[in-house]
Design a protein around this motif. Structure first.
Motif, PDB file in Angstrom:
ATOM      1  N   LEU A 181      41.413  44.547  37.227  1.00 48.59           N
ATOM      2  CA  LEU A 181      42.305  44.478  38.261  1.00 48.59           C
ATOM      3  C   LEU A 181      43.660  43.630  37.706  1.00 48.59           C
ATOM      4  CD1 LEU A 181      42.793  44.835  41.557  1.00 48.59           C
ATOM      5  CD2 LEU A 181      41.563  42.522  41.534  1.00 48.59           C
ATOM      6  N   LEU A 182      44.781  44.267  38.098  1.00 51.51           N
ATOM      7  CA  LEU A 182      46.122  43.539  37.797  1.00 51.51           C
ATOM      8  C   LEU A 182      46.806  43.435  39.221  1.00 51.51           C
ATOM      9  CD1 LEU A 182      48.319  44.164  35.035  1.00 51.51           C
ATOM     10  CD2 LEU A 182      49.358  44.300  37.315  1.00 51.51           C
ATOM     11  N   ILE A 183      47.303  42.341  39.360  1.00 48.42           N
ATOM     12  CA  ILE A 183      48.147  41.729  40.437  1.00 48.42           C
ATOM     13  C   ILE A 183      49.437  41.166  39.842  1.00 48.42           C
ATOM     14  CG2 ILE A 183      48.412  40.308  42.467  1.00 48.42           C
ATOM     15  CD1 ILE A 183      46.532  42.721  43.221  1.00 48.42           C
ATOM     16  N   GLN A 184      50.488  41.657  40.348  1.00 45.58           N
ATOM     17  CA  GLN A 184      51.784  41.340  39.822  1.00 45.58           C
ATOM     18  C   GLN A 184      52.794  40.900  40.739  1.00 45.58           C
ATOM     19  OE1 GLN A 184      53.997  43.449  36.666  1.00 45.58           O
ATOM     20  NE2 GLN A 184      53.127  42.083  35.459  1.00 45.58           N
ATOM     21  N   ASP A 211      54.927  33.247  50.456  1.00 46.56           N
ATOM     22  CA  ASP A 211      53.703  32.927  49.723  1.00 46.56           C
ATOM     23  C   ASP A 211      52.482  33.936  49.636  1.00 46.56           C
ATOM     24  OD1 ASP A 211      52.990  33.287  52.193  1.00 46.56           O
ATOM     25  OD2 ASP A 211      52.202  31.273  52.750  1.00 46.56           O
ATOM     26  N   ASP A 212      53.425  35.198  49.700  1.00 49.80           N
ATOM     27  CA  ASP A 212      52.673  36.528  49.755  1.00 49.80           C
ATOM     28  C   ASP A 212      51.861  36.666  48.148  1.00 49.80           C
ATOM     29  OD1 ASP A 212      53.062  37.138  52.264  1.00 49.80           O
ATOM     30  OD2 ASP A 212      55.041  38.313  51.689  1.00 49.80           O
ATOM     31  N   TYR A 213      52.592  36.441  47.366  1.00 51.99           N
ATOM     32  CA  TYR A 213      52.000  36.659  45.838  1.00 51.99           C
ATOM     33  C   TYR A 213      50.810  35.618  45.432  1.00 51.99           C
ATOM     34  CZ  TYR A 213      51.045  36.518  41.079  1.00 51.99           C
ATOM     35  OH  TYR A 213      50.212  36.385  39.666  1.00 51.99           O
ATOM     36  N   PRO A 214      51.245  34.279  45.791  1.00 45.17           N
ATOM     37  CA  PRO A 214      49.984  33.478  45.535  1.00 45.17           C
ATOM     38  C   PRO A 214      48.759  33.611  46.311  1.00 45.17           C
ATOM     39  CG  PRO A 214      52.424  32.131  45.741  1.00 45.17           C
ATOM     40  CD  PRO A 214      52.335  33.394  46.165  1.00 45.17           C
ATOM     41  N   ARG A 215      49.106  34.055  47.504  1.00 42.57           N
ATOM     42  CA  ARG A 215      47.900  34.243  48.592  1.00 42.57           C
ATOM     43  C   ARG A 215      46.955  35.519  47.991  1.00 42.57           C
ATOM     44  NH1 ARG A 215      50.480  35.663  52.547  1.00 42.57           N
ATOM     45  NH2 ARG A 215      50.011  37.843  52.610  1.00 42.57           N
ATOM     46  N   ALA A 217      47.041  36.855  44.868  1.00 39.19           N
ATOM     47  CA  ALA A 217      46.741  36.517  43.381  1.00 39.19           C
ATOM     48  C   ALA A 217      45.418  35.681  43.576  1.00 39.19           C
ATOM     49  CB  ALA A 217      47.653  35.688  42.739  1.00 39.19           C
ATOM     50  N   THR A 218      45.250  34.639  44.559  1.00 35.82           N
ATOM     51  CA  THR A 218      44.162  33.954  44.694  1.00 35.82           C
ATOM     52  C   THR A 218      42.952  34.749  45.125  1.00 35.82           C
ATOM     53  OG1 THR A 218      45.668  32.282  45.506  1.00 35.82           O
ATOM     54  CG2 THR A 218      43.107  31.892  45.950  1.00 35.82           C
ATOM     55  N   LEU A 219      43.349  35.776  46.061  1.00 37.56           N
ATOM     56  CA  LEU A 219      41.993  36.784  46.695  1.00 37.56           C
ATOM     57  C   LEU A 219      41.750  37.550  45.420  1.00 37.56           C
ATOM     58  CD1 LEU A 219      43.712  38.210  49.877  1.00 37.56           C
ATOM     59  CD2 LEU A 219      41.730  36.691  49.696  1.00 37.56           C
ATOM     60  N   ALA A 220      42.661  38.123  44.595  1.00 36.69           N
ATOM     61  CA  ALA A 220      42.257  38.740  43.424  1.00 36.69           C
ATOM     62  C   ALA A 220      41.384  38.032  42.344  1.00 36.69           C
ATOM     63  CB  ALA A 220      43.377  39.356  42.594  1.00 36.69           C
ATOM     64  N   ALA A 221      41.601  36.515  42.446  1.00 40.69           N
ATOM     65  CA  ALA A 221      40.746  35.811  41.351  1.00 40.69           C
ATOM     66  C   ALA A 221      39.541  35.634  41.978  1.00 40.69           C
ATOM     67  CB  ALA A 221      41.655  34.551  41.277  1.00 40.69           C
ATOM     68  N   SER A 222      39.194  35.672  43.187  1.00 41.30           N
ATOM     69  CA  SER A 222      37.824  35.506  43.738  1.00 41.30           C
ATOM     70  C   SER A 222      36.892  36.713  43.274  1.00 41.30           C
ATOM     71  CB  SER A 222      37.806  35.426  45.223  1.00 41.30           C
ATOM     72  OG  SER A 222      38.164  36.462  45.744  1.00 41.30           O
ATOM     73  N   LEU A 223      37.595  37.837  42.602  1.00 44.34           N
ATOM     74  CA  LEU A 223      36.756  38.873  42.504  1.00 44.34           C
ATOM     75  C   LEU A 223      35.651  38.428  41.214  1.00 44.34           C
ATOM     76  CD1 LEU A 223      36.138  41.884  42.708  1.00 44.34           C
ATOM     77  CD2 LEU A 223      37.819  42.208  41.153  1.00 44.34           C
ATOM     78  N   GLN A 224      34.410  38.727  41.605  1.00 38.04           N
ATOM     79  CA  GLN A 224      33.509  38.458  40.668  1.00 38.04           C
ATOM     80  C   GLN A 224      33.179  39.616  39.428  1.00 38.04           C
ATOM     81  OE1 GLN A 224      32.053  35.488  40.388  1.00 38.04           O
ATOM     82  NE2 GLN A 224      33.695  35.071  41.894  1.00 38.04           N
ATOM     83  N   PRO A 225      32.863  39.347  38.294  1.00 32.39           N
ATOM     84  CA  PRO A 225      32.808  40.381  37.295  1.00 32.39           C
ATOM     85  C   PRO A 225      31.748  41.570  37.779  1.00 32.39           C
ATOM     86  CG  PRO A 225      32.592  38.410  36.130  1.00 32.39           C
ATOM     87  CD  PRO A 225      32.751  37.936  37.694  1.00 32.39           C
ATOM     88  N   GLU A 226      30.779  41.182  38.285  1.00 33.53           N
ATOM     89  CA  GLU A 226      29.564  42.053  38.757  1.00 33.53           C
ATOM     90  C   GLU A 226      30.205  42.912  39.883  1.00 33.53           C
ATOM     91  OE1 GLU A 226      25.961  43.399  38.162  1.00 33.53           O
ATOM     92  OE2 GLU A 226      27.178  42.010  37.082  1.00 33.53           O
ATOM     93  N   GLU A 227      31.134  42.555  40.748  1.00 35.51           N
ATOM     94  CA  GLU A 227      31.612  43.348  41.847  1.00 35.51           C
ATOM     95  C   GLU A 227      32.748  44.367  40.995  1.00 35.51           C
ATOM     96  OE1 GLU A 227      32.351  40.493  45.697  1.00 35.51           O
ATOM     97  OE2 GLU A 227      33.408  39.589  43.894  1.00 35.51           O
ATOM     98  N   LEU A 228      33.545  43.505  40.218  1.00 33.87           N
ATOM     99  CA  LEU A 228      34.451  44.562  39.710  1.00 33.87           C
ATOM    100  C   LEU A 228      33.724  45.804  38.885  1.00 33.87           C
ATOM    101  CD1 LEU A 228      37.312  44.943  38.675  1.00 33.87           C
ATOM    102  CD2 LEU A 228      37.007  43.233  36.651  1.00 33.87           C
TER     103      LEU A 228
END
Ligand SMILES: [Zn+2]
Length: 327
Positions: A181-184, A211-215, A217-228
């Motif tokens: 997953l890539l968020i930019q 603050d759209d991007y930081p928010r 990006a933080t949601l994306a970072a919460s993704l667990q490898p197992e879910e991905l």
């Protein structure tokens, strides 16, 4: 599982995203390499993450050519390469020496002396003669000297260094799936700045400072490898971004779906024999009956006996083309 690349935007926000899941194609790649002995789990994991990342990067830029992601260093892995063509055909390979500890992090795999490098090469299809492919290189560690332990950190660092783009990456791979997953943060609207339209420039600036991007990006970072690795794209995107105005874009389908494919051919191997030279080829033939060359990417074996080799050595492309014209 099918191979998919999804592109999306967040409506009214300076943020874009891509999600890739390589299933059948990734299993095909592993199966090909298994015939040549296969890779230790930690190396297969790295190659899967590199393949997913290379597809994401290729999908993220407007560019017609091959993208190569390469990591070079020391440790049990000396070199790891993933390549993606303009139609998302990808291949990957690694050189492995000695034992690889289970679950070894990046620094232990390929950056023991802290001299490892990550390079991204863009080889444009319509490159002019003499024009070099574009290449960007970063170290496998941050400014503070700390080595990165994950490929995602290396590539986030790369995007910041070479493109000045804030990027969040989540990558994972196992024996069934390689995914990313890539968020930019979208680059500021260059057009608005250049044209001097004050209102448009102010809007672009406001978007950048939101603050759209930081928010997101933080949601994306919460993704667990197992879910991905396990969730289908629909469920995954909904689970992460259900409160955001996510807009799906057209997705590559049919011939532009990500897939495993190798670019090797008998002609390319013949060209390699010519670059080795007649003396070298003769000395190989003096020892064995034929010259055998295996493709590191797909395991294909190319064999040239004395007659084939003599023909390959004699047939530079220019002569072959001239011969074709004469026929
Ligand atoms: Zn091949």
């Amino acid at each position: 599982m099918t191979d998919q690349l999804h592109k999306f935007l967040f409506e009214g926000m300076p943020v874009r995203g891509l999600l890739v899941r390589l299933g059948a194609s990734w299993q095909e790649l592993l199966r090909r390499h298994a015939q040549a002995g296969g890779y230790p789990a930690a190396v297969a994991d790295l190659l899967g993450q590199m393949s997913a990342a290379a597809v994401l990067l290729q999908g993220n830029i407007k560019f017609n050519g091959a993208l190569q992601l390469q990591i070079q260093g020391d440790g049990p892995v000396r070199l790891a390469v993933a390549e993606v063509g303009p139609n998302f055909a990808f291949r990957a390979t690694a050189q492995v020496h000695g034992d690889v500890p289970e679950g070894a992090p990046l620094s232990e795999l390929i950056n023991r002396q802290r001299k490892g490098r990550c390079a991204i090469t863009l080889d444009q299809q319509d490159r002019l003669p003499g024009q070099q492919p574009y290449q960007g290189v970063v170290a496998l560690g941050g400014a503070n000297g700390q080595p990165f332990e994950r490929l995602s950190e290396v590539l986030e660092h790369y995007m910041q260094q070479s493109e000045q783009l804030d990027t969040k990456l989540v990558l994972a791979a196992d024996a069934h799936c390689a995914a990313g997953l890539l968020i930019q943060r979208l680059p500021p609207s260059a057009e608005a700045h250049l044209s001097g339209q004050a209102a448009a420039a102010a809007r672009a600036e406001a978007r950048e400072q939101s603050d759209d991007y930081p928010r997101i990006a933080t949601l994306a970072a919460s993704l667990q490898p197992e879910e991905l690795l396990r969730l289908d794209a629909e469920t995954l995107l909904h689970r992460l971004f259900w409160q955001e105005p996510l807009l799906r874009l057209q997705e590559p389908a049919g011939p532009t779906q990500p897939r495993f494919a190798c670019r090797c051919s008998r002609e390319r191997v013949a060209a390699m024999l010519r670059s080795l030279g007649a003396a070298e080829v003769d000395s190989i033939l003096a020892e064995r009956e034929q010259v055998e060359i295996g493709c590191e990417f797909c395991g294909a074996q190319y064999r040239f006996d004395a007659v084939d080799a003599a023909q390959a050595l004699l047939e530079p492309p220019v002569l072959a083309a001239a011969a074709a014209r004469l026929q």
